[in-house]
Design a protein around this motif. Structure first.
Motif, PDB file in Angstrom:
ATOM      1  N   ALA A 168      -2.131   4.920  -2.481  1.00 33.94           N
ATOM      2  CA  ALA A 168      -2.095   5.396  -0.989  1.00 33.94           C
ATOM      3  C   ALA A 168      -3.106   6.376  -1.441  1.00 33.94           C
ATOM      4  N   LYS A 220      -1.004   7.779  12.106  1.00 38.83           N
ATOM      5  CA  LYS A 220       0.393   6.525  11.736  1.00 38.83           C
ATOM      6  C   LYS A 220       0.089   5.999  10.744  1.00 38.83           C
ATOM      7  N   THR A 221      -0.872   5.902  10.199  1.00 36.75           N
ATOM      8  CA  THR A 221      -0.699   4.468   9.125  1.00 36.75           C
ATOM      9  C   THR A 221      -1.490   6.128   7.923  1.00 36.75           C
ATOM     10  N   LEU A 246      -1.828  -0.269   1.448  1.00 35.85           N
ATOM     11  CA  LEU A 246      -1.107   0.024   1.983  1.00 35.85           C
ATOM     12  C   LEU A 246      -0.469  -1.441   1.026  1.00 35.85           C
ATOM     13  N   MET A 250       3.017   8.393   0.385  1.00 34.80           N
ATOM     14  CA  MET A 250       3.288   7.617  -0.548  1.00 34.80           C
ATOM     15  C   MET A 250       2.397   7.998  -2.078  1.00 34.80           C
ATOM     16  N   ARG A 295       2.280  -0.816  -2.104  1.00 33.85           N
ATOM     17  CA  ARG A 295       3.855  -0.924  -1.925  1.00 33.85           C
ATOM     18  C   ARG A 295       4.453  -1.971  -3.404  1.00 33.85           C
ATOM     19  N   GLU A 325      -4.617  -1.858   5.229  1.00 36.27           N
ATOM     20  CA  GLU A 325      -3.535  -3.058   5.600  1.00 36.27           C
ATOM     21  C   GLU A 325      -3.346  -3.513   4.285  1.00 36.27           C
ATOM     22  N   ASP A 331      -0.396   9.245   7.999  1.00 31.82           N
ATOM     23  CA  ASP A 331       1.348   9.800   7.380  1.00 31.82           C
ATOM     24  C   ASP A 331       1.556   9.239   6.458  1.00 31.82           C
ATOM     25  N   THR A 332       2.161   8.030   6.789  1.00 34.75           N
ATOM     26  CA  THR A 332       2.429   6.459   5.978  1.00 34.75           C
ATOM     27  C   THR A 332       2.490   6.569   4.538  1.00 34.75           C
ATOM     28  N   ALA A 333       0.489   6.378   4.697  1.00 39.64           N
ATOM     29  CA  ALA A 333      -0.563   6.820   2.786  1.00 39.64           C
ATOM     30  C   ALA A 333       0.285   7.746   1.995  1.00 39.64           C
TER      31      ALA A 333
END
Length: 261
Positions: A182, A196-197, A167, A204, A171, A164, A199-201
């Motif tokens: 990222a 989930k984390t 991430l 980015m 940002r 976290e 794919d988010t990272a």
């Protein structure tokens, strides 16, 4: 005219065959690690010889790590060899990220590491992504080769917390460094089996469609079906980086396995 027609037909067949190789058909459906190494060697066949020579050590290292002497010998026969005077062995690189993270943790605990990373101060003025990733990897239970690493692994939720933080910093960082942060967050999420984390990272990062991320995602999902096509699609006569990423991805799967296994 008949001979001309035959020549044209053969040319068309060869063109289709080459296109099939580029699309992944040559690799077939073998998604074992050994099969993926063979696929990478197939993809390397389109490269000029000088680039294949430079790629050879990485190809053989990956083959050895996946399939031992037998696979290494097989792949060696498909890659041109440089003259002896050109062959070099640099050996493994030191883990500078862990060295920086470990010093901070031992002097002030995990909070000192996070504080230095957020402030970009001291040893983390540069390389904070690597330091946090190194600590996160050990907190996730990998690379427990010393007491400090084992202490991190014993702390529940620490790997998630470090993910976290990566991430969060991605940002707010400037574009170039945001990509590095990222990237580190995506790798840690793959180690943690957190789709989930991941794919988010990944979205980015500077190149979210890079081949390496297909391998990292495959670790989480257990689905390797698209990897041969990804390897062959990345084949290029101008650039060895996609194949090197594929080799790194294969070694990643070999070292860490699948999340469902």
């Amino acid at each position: 005219m008949f001979k001309t027609a035959i020549v044209a037909t053969l040319a068309a067949i060869l063109a289709v065959t080459f296109a099939g190789a580029q699309s992944g058909a040559v690799c077939g459906q073998d998604t074992t690690l050994s099969g993926l190494v063979r696929c990478a060697a197939e993809a390397a066949a389109v490269l000029p010889e000088d680039k294949r020579v430079r790629l050879r050590p990485d190809m053989l290292r990956t083959a050895q790590s996946v399939g031992g002497d037998a696979l290494e010998t097989e792949i060696a026969g498909r890659m041109p060899q440089a003259p002896a005077k050109q062959q070099t062995d640099t050996g493994p690189y030191p883990d500078y990220g862990w060295q920086a993270a470990k010093d901070l943790i031992e002097s002030g605990g995990i909070e000192a590491l996070m504080e230095a990373a957020r402030a970009k101060s001291g040893p983390l003025r540069y390389g904070r992504a690597e330091a946090l990733l190194a600590a996160g990897q050990r907190a996730a239970g990998f690379g427990l080769d010393d007491g400090t690493a084992r202490q991190l692994a014993a702390q529940d939720g620490l790997a998630w917390r470090l993910n976290e933080v990566l991430l969060e910093m991605a940002r707010s960082a400037e574009a170039f460094e945001a990509g590095d942060l990222a990237h580190a967050a995506a790798r840690l999420a793959a180690l943690r089996c957190d789709l989930k984390t991941f794919d988010t990272a990944r979205m980015m990062t500077l190149a979210p469609d890079a081949i390496r991320y297909a391998f990292w995602r495959a670790r989480i999902t257990g689905d390797r079906a698209g990897l041969p096509t990804a390897i062959m699609t990345g084949a290029s006569s101008e650039d060895t980086r996609p194949i090197r990423q594929a080799l790194d991805g294969i070694e990643f799967l070999a070292e860490f396995g699948a999340c469902d296994g």
